[in-house]
Structure formats: C-alpha cells, structure tokens
Scaffold this motif. Structure first.
Motif, PDB file in Angstrom:
ATOM      1  N   VAL A  77      -6.014 -17.782  -0.898  1.00 42.48           N
ATOM      2  CA  VAL A  77      -5.894 -16.510  -0.197  1.00 42.48           C
ATOM      3  C   VAL A  77      -4.639 -15.855  -0.745  1.00 42.48           C
ATOM      4  N   TYR A  78      -4.738 -14.571  -1.089  1.00 44.27           N
ATOM      5  CA  TYR A  78      -3.525 -13.907  -1.549  1.00 44.27           C
ATOM      6  C   TYR A  78      -3.252 -12.660  -0.726  1.00 44.27           C
ATOM      7  N   ALA A  79      -1.973 -12.472  -0.447  1.00 43.07           N
ATOM      8  CA  ALA A  79      -1.536 -11.279   0.276  1.00 43.07           C
ATOM      9  C   ALA A  79      -1.623 -10.093  -0.672  1.00 43.07           C
ATOM     10  N   LYS A  80      -2.273  -9.037  -0.204  1.00 44.25           N
ATOM     11  CA  LYS A  80      -2.438  -7.829  -1.010  1.00 44.25           C
ATOM     12  C   LYS A  80      -1.263  -6.890  -0.790  1.00 44.25           C
ATOM     13  N   LYS A  81      -0.894  -6.187  -1.860  1.00 50.36           N
ATOM     14  CA  LYS A  81       0.232  -5.258  -1.785  1.00 50.36           C
ATOM     15  C   LYS A  81      -0.201  -3.847  -1.389  1.00 50.36           C
ATOM     16  N   SER A  82      -1.478  -3.669  -1.195  1.00 53.53           N
ATOM     17  CA  SER A  82      -1.959  -2.381  -0.698  1.00 53.53           C
ATOM     18  C   SER A  82      -3.144  -2.641   0.223  1.00 53.53           C
ATOM     19  N   ARG A  83      -3.287  -1.768   1.186  1.00 50.02           N
ATOM     20  CA  ARG A  83      -4.362  -1.927   2.161  1.00 50.02           C
ATOM     21  C   ARG A  83      -5.579  -1.164   1.665  1.00 50.02           C
ATOM     22  N   SER A  84      -6.574  -1.901   1.220  1.00 52.24           N
ATOM     23  CA  SER A  84      -7.805  -1.277   0.749  1.00 52.24           C
ATOM     24  C   SER A  84      -8.785  -1.136   1.909  1.00 52.24           C
ATOM     25  N   ALA A  85      -9.800  -0.345   1.698  1.00 54.70           N
ATOM     26  CA  ALA A  85     -10.827  -0.139   2.726  1.00 54.70           C
ATOM     27  C   ALA A  85     -11.563  -1.440   3.039  1.00 54.70           C
ATOM     28  N   TYR A  99      12.696  -9.281  -5.215  1.00 56.30           N
ATOM     29  CA  TYR A  99      13.970  -9.484  -5.913  1.00 56.30           C
ATOM     30  C   TYR A  99      13.916  -8.844  -7.301  1.00 56.30           C
ATOM     31  N   THR A 100      12.810  -9.060  -8.007  1.00 61.61           N
ATOM     32  CA  THR A 100      12.668  -8.565  -9.372  1.00 61.61           C
ATOM     33  C   THR A 100      12.566  -7.047  -9.426  1.00 61.61           C
ATOM     34  N   HIS A 101      11.778  -6.480  -8.503  1.00 64.88           N
ATOM     35  CA  HIS A 101      11.531  -5.034  -8.541  1.00 64.88           C
ATOM     36  C   HIS A 101      12.528  -4.244  -7.700  1.00 64.88           C
ATOM     37  N   GLY A 102      13.234  -4.921  -6.815  1.00 67.06           N
ATOM     38  CA  GLY A 102      14.227  -4.249  -5.994  1.00 67.06           C
ATOM     39  C   GLY A 102      13.651  -3.219  -5.049  1.00 67.06           C
ATOM     40  N   GLN A 103      12.419  -3.428  -4.622  1.00 69.16           N
ATOM     41  CA  GLN A 103      11.798  -2.482  -3.697  1.00 69.16           C
ATOM     42  C   GLN A 103      11.088  -3.213  -2.576  1.00 69.16           C
ATOM     43  N   SER A 104      10.864  -2.492  -1.499  1.00 62.98           N
ATOM     44  CA  SER A 104      10.191  -3.039  -0.332  1.00 62.98           C
ATOM     45  C   SER A 104       8.759  -2.514  -0.288  1.00 62.98           C
ATOM     46  N   TYR A 105       7.838  -3.362   0.095  1.00 61.82           N
ATOM     47  CA  TYR A 105       6.460  -2.917   0.266  1.00 61.82           C
ATOM     48  C   TYR A 105       5.789  -3.762   1.336  1.00 61.82           C
ATOM     49  N   GLU A 106       4.712  -3.230   1.869  1.00 57.19           N
ATOM     50  CA  GLU A 106       3.973  -3.931   2.909  1.00 57.19           C
ATOM     51  C   GLU A 106       2.874  -4.762   2.257  1.00 57.19           C
ATOM     52  N   ILE A 107       2.656  -5.968   2.796  1.00 58.34           N
ATOM     53  CA  ILE A 107       1.576  -6.814   2.300  1.00 58.34           C
ATOM     54  C   ILE A 107       0.605  -7.103   3.440  1.00 58.34           C
ATOM     55  N   PHE A 108      -0.644  -7.425   3.077  1.00 62.72           N
ATOM     56  CA  PHE A 108      -1.728  -7.568   4.038  1.00 62.72           C
ATOM     57  C   PHE A 108      -2.572  -8.809   3.753  1.00 62.72           C
ATOM     58  N   ILE A 109      -3.012  -9.474   4.826  1.00 66.49           N
ATOM     59  CA  ILE A 109      -3.989 -10.558   4.729  1.00 66.49           C
ATOM     60  C   ILE A 109      -5.002 -10.346   5.851  1.00 66.49           C
ATOM     61  N   SER A 110      -6.268 -10.392   5.509  1.00 65.88           N
ATOM     62  CA  SER A 110      -7.321 -10.279   6.516  1.00 65.88           C
ATOM     63  C   SER A 110      -7.243 -11.467   7.472  1.00 65.88           C
ATOM     64  N   LYS A 111      -7.372 -11.189   8.761  1.00 67.60           N
ATOM     65  CA  LYS A 111      -7.297 -12.253   9.765  1.00 67.60           C
ATOM     66  C   LYS A 111      -8.405 -13.287   9.606  1.00 67.60           C
ATOM     67  N   LYS A 112      -9.513 -12.915   8.988  1.00 64.36           N
ATOM     68  CA  LYS A 112     -10.622 -13.864   8.859  1.00 64.36           C
ATOM     69  C   LYS A 112     -10.329 -15.002   7.871  1.00 64.36           C
ATOM     70  N   PHE A 113      -9.237 -14.884   7.086  1.00 61.38           N
ATOM     71  CA  PHE A 113      -8.939 -15.912   6.093  1.00 61.38           C
ATOM     72  C   PHE A 113      -7.816 -16.869   6.481  1.00 61.38           C
ATOM     73  N   ALA A 128      13.965 -16.856  -5.375  1.00 61.87           N
ATOM     74  CA  ALA A 128      15.368 -16.456  -5.554  1.00 61.87           C
ATOM     75  C   ALA A 128      15.951 -16.313  -4.150  1.00 61.87           C
ATOM     76  N   ASN A 129      15.795 -15.155  -3.561  1.00 61.58           N
ATOM     77  CA  ASN A 129      16.286 -14.940  -2.191  1.00 61.58           C
ATOM     78  C   ASN A 129      15.333 -15.494  -1.137  1.00 61.58           C
ATOM     79  N   GLY A 130      14.124 -15.800  -1.534  1.00 63.42           N
ATOM     80  CA  GLY A 130      13.163 -16.403  -0.623  1.00 63.42           C
ATOM     81  C   GLY A 130      12.368 -15.425   0.218  1.00 63.42           C
ATOM     82  N   SER A 131      12.522 -14.125  -0.030  1.00 66.13           N
ATOM     83  CA  SER A 131      11.849 -13.163   0.839  1.00 66.13           C
ATOM     84  C   SER A 131      10.328 -13.245   0.744  1.00 66.13           C
ATOM     85  N   ALA A 132       9.768 -13.439  -0.438  1.00 66.04           N
ATOM     86  CA  ALA A 132       8.310 -13.537  -0.562  1.00 66.04           C
ATOM     87  C   ALA A 132       7.786 -14.770   0.176  1.00 66.04           C
TER      88      ALA A 132
END
Length: 190
Positions: A77-85, A99-113, A128-132
């Motif tokens: 299962v992978y967390a998606k970086k964009s919310r698709s339909a 850490y690498t890109h220096g930006q914040s973004y929202e990630i999504f996982i379907s509850k069924k998985f 690195a910082n462990g945020s992911a």
C-alpha cells in the motif's frame, strides 16, 4: 549491507545541503537486483513478525517496497501525494515535509487498505528527519493497524529521524547508516 554500501560509494553524489543523490540506482533509475537484495535482507530481519502489508510513500519507496513484498507474499500500500477521484471520500490523510524537496504536502491512503488486523512493515529509501516514516506510522495507526517496524535503505545519522523513532519504541532497520558527508566524503557508521 555491503552491496548497498559499495553502490553508494561508487555511484552516489553529495549535493549542497548534505543531500545524497542516489538516483542512478535507488530512486530514479532503479537497480532491480540491489532492491531485490534489500528486500531479502528485510525479510530476514522481519520474517517472524507476521507482516500482512508493506506500507510506503509515493514515489521513491514503491519499487523497493514491491520487491520486499515479494519475499513476504503480501500486498504493498502506498500513500499518494495527491487525492485522485479514484480514492473516493473515505481516506486517511496527513501532511508530510520532504527533507529532500523542502516542501510540505498532503498524503492520502484509502481506508479500505488499512485495517486493525494488519501488521505493517514500512519500507522507504531514506530516513533523515524521520517525517515521512512518522506520517506513515500515523496513517497506519489511524486505521488501527500495528506497525511492526520500518526498513530503510539509507539512514543519515547526522539527522535524528531514526533515533527519535527508536526512542518512541519503533523498530527501524537501516541497511546503510551514513555517519557523515563532510568534505565530500561518505563515512559509514558500521
């Protein structure tokens, strides 16, 4: 893991800001045999944990997670970086800072998985910082799953991500631990 260390020494590049470029074998062009060997190593480390799913984040973690999942015989299962339909309206989400890109973004996982019966192994290319890893743990636990641990290809010990996760009680198994990238030289911890 000697094979990974040799690859890092022979093919990586140190960029400004202590960024280690490993895109020729790990996260852009992929050395499938190397990733297979990493997956086999994590299987040896976690085979007795009853893993039911491998969890990672789009996109660099997908290849290494898939080859690892083959050893466990479980889905990825992978967390998606964009919310698709296609993800619908029933999902877990959180923000992550790259850490690498220096930006914040929202990630999504379907509850069924993700479910309370799951025992999850998180797989990623770097810590690195462990945020992911922290947000993946958060998403898995939102679904009631048990996070058994995390397998990371490369851990940067000059950052506290792996250490902090271990202090929180999570098992983190890194295949190459980099102590320093000072003066353009790679120094491994072990």
């Amino acid at each position: 893991m000697e094979l990974l260390k040799k690859k890092i020494l022979s093919e990586s590049e140190i960029l400004p800001g202590s960024v280690l470029r490993v895109d020729s074998f790990l996260n852009h062009q992929v050395d499938v045999e190397l990733l297979r060997a990493c997956g086999e190593e994590w299987y040896k480390l976690f085979k007795d944990e009853g893993i039911t799913k491998i969890l990672t984040i789009e996109s660099s973690g997908i290849g290494i997670a898939c080859l690892t999942a083959q050893y466990f015989g479980v889905p990825v299962v992978y967390a998606k970086k964009s919310r698709s339909a296609t993800i619908g309206n029933d999902f877990y989400s959180t923000k992550v800072v790259s850490y690498t890109h220096g930006q914040s973004y929202e990630i999504f996982i379907s509850k069924k998985f993700i479910s309370p019966s799951d025992k999850i192994l998180i797989i990623d290319d770097f810590v690195a910082n462990g945020s992911a890893l922290k947000v993946l743990i958060n998403l898995a636990e939102k679904g009631g799953a048990t996070v058994v641990g995390a397998g990371v290809a490369i851990e940067k010990l000059d950052k506290d991500g792996g250490k902090l996760l271990r202090e929180l009680g999570y098992r983190v198994e890194s295949l190459a631990k980099i102590k320093s990238l000072d003066n353009g030289k790679i120094e491994f911890a072990d």
